[in-house]
Write a protein that holds these residues in place. Structure first.
Motif: not given
Length: 341
Positions: A38, A40, A51, A53, A55, A96, A103-104
């Motif tokens: 992960v 950011m 930010h 996210w 991974k 992404y 998760n962003s």
């Protein structure tokens, strides 16, 4: 144990054929505290810094596949099915969540939901992840396909391969296909009820989705029985950012009424020289013949047809979808510009 060992041997052989050993593929090369891949990424926008996210799964310096989710406003999670196919082939996956998704960060500002701004966001993500024309494959599905094509129109020099999955390159043509082809497949009484609700703008009416689910979603979004829809699909769509979706797409999947309503890149497709795969499904909300045409208009196009697939062809025609995607990526990696799927 015998079957497990045989499977492990097969996996090892396949990964090694990709030119990278399993040990190297799964090695975490990041410095400092490990985060399971992960990262950011800080992005600069007209409204300040945010930010997003990302991974990474796997490690292959030659093949890095960045995934652009659809919706707009869904999450990376429905791409998780790819973990059952691509790592075994040595293909590095990069999840992404776009700004406002999953998760962003979510600025909760509709002024931020803009196609040109999202293009610059993708470019900043590319730079942060150190992707370049020697290894950068970009796959956009649905709305992500619009974003991927728009990115390629400006930044194709950064790409090694482009994949447009289940998205027509003309929103007006998409709307016409919905009205002239898909709508005619409805029971006329059902369609009349749907149109009546839409005419009133009563999209919160529970009857609206009750009508769309069996008559549209189950036939054209994902043809797996509704009560058996894959958990990653339900999880991703369950987190849909409605503000982003409605601003860009409009309130209904059945046609477009948002900012994207006039988007059309058909005339610009011949400018795309990077190897490009267009993916269409027979039962998709997107015309599969249009998707084939896309592959013919770009300079180095390939076409993957999913005869049993709908909009989520990576699930309801999974073996065909994944085999074709892998063949394209490996073909481009070996130097082919047009890959026969």
């Amino acid at each position: 144990m015998v079957f497990t060992s045989l499977y492990a041997c097969k996996q090892t052989s396949t990964v090694q054929q990709s030119g990278i050993s399993p040990a190297d593929y799964f090695k975490d090369t990041t410095a400092g505290v490990k985060t399971g891949g992960v990262q950011m990424v800080t992005i600069n926008t007209p409204k300040g810094k945010f930010h997003v996210w990302t991974k990474k799964i796997g490690n292959n310096p030659k093949i890095k596949l960045l995934l652009l989710n659809g919706g707009p406003g869904a999450t990376h999670e429905y791409f998780e099915c790819m973990e059952s196919f691509l790592p075994a082939e040595g293909i590095e996956l990069v999840y992404y969540d776009q700004l406002g998704c999953g998760n962003s960060d979510n600025p909760k500002d509709t002024a931020m939901w803009s196609l040109p701004r999202y293009v610059e966001e993708v470019e900043q993500v590319r730079q942060a992840l150190k992707l370049d024309s020697s290894n950068f494959y970009l796959l956009g599905h649905s709305w992500g396909g619009i974003l991927a094509m728009e990115y390629a129109q400006k930044y194709q020099h950064n790409l090694k391969g482009l994949i447009i999955s289940n998205m027509m390159m003309s929103v007006p043509d998409y709307g016409k296909y919905a009205n002239d082809v898909l709508a005619k497949q409805f029971d006329p009484k059902v369609l009349a009820k749907i149109r009546a609700i839409e005419a009133k703008g009563d999209f919160k009416n529970p009857e609206y989705m009750q009508l769309l689910l069996p008559n549209f979603y189950a036939k054209h979004i994902c043809r797996i029985p509704l009560d058996q829809w894959p958990e990653p699909v339900n999880r991703s769509l369950g987190k849909l950012n409605e503000s982003l979706y409605v601003t860009m797409q409009g309130p209904s999947e059945f046609g477009v009424a948002g900012k994207l309503v006039k988007w059309d890149r058909m005339a610009d497709l011949p400018k795309i020289g990077v190897p490009t795969l267009s993916i269409g499904g027979q039962y998709d909300t997107m015309d599969p013949k249009h998707m084939e045409k896309v592959s013919q208009l770009v300079q180095n196009g390939s076409y993957l047809y999913c005869p049993n697939g709908s909009h989520m062809s990576m699930y309801d025609d999974q073996q065909v979808y994944m085999a074709g995607l892998i063949k394209f990526i490996k073909g481009v990696d070996s130097g082919e510009k047009k890959v026969k799927i």
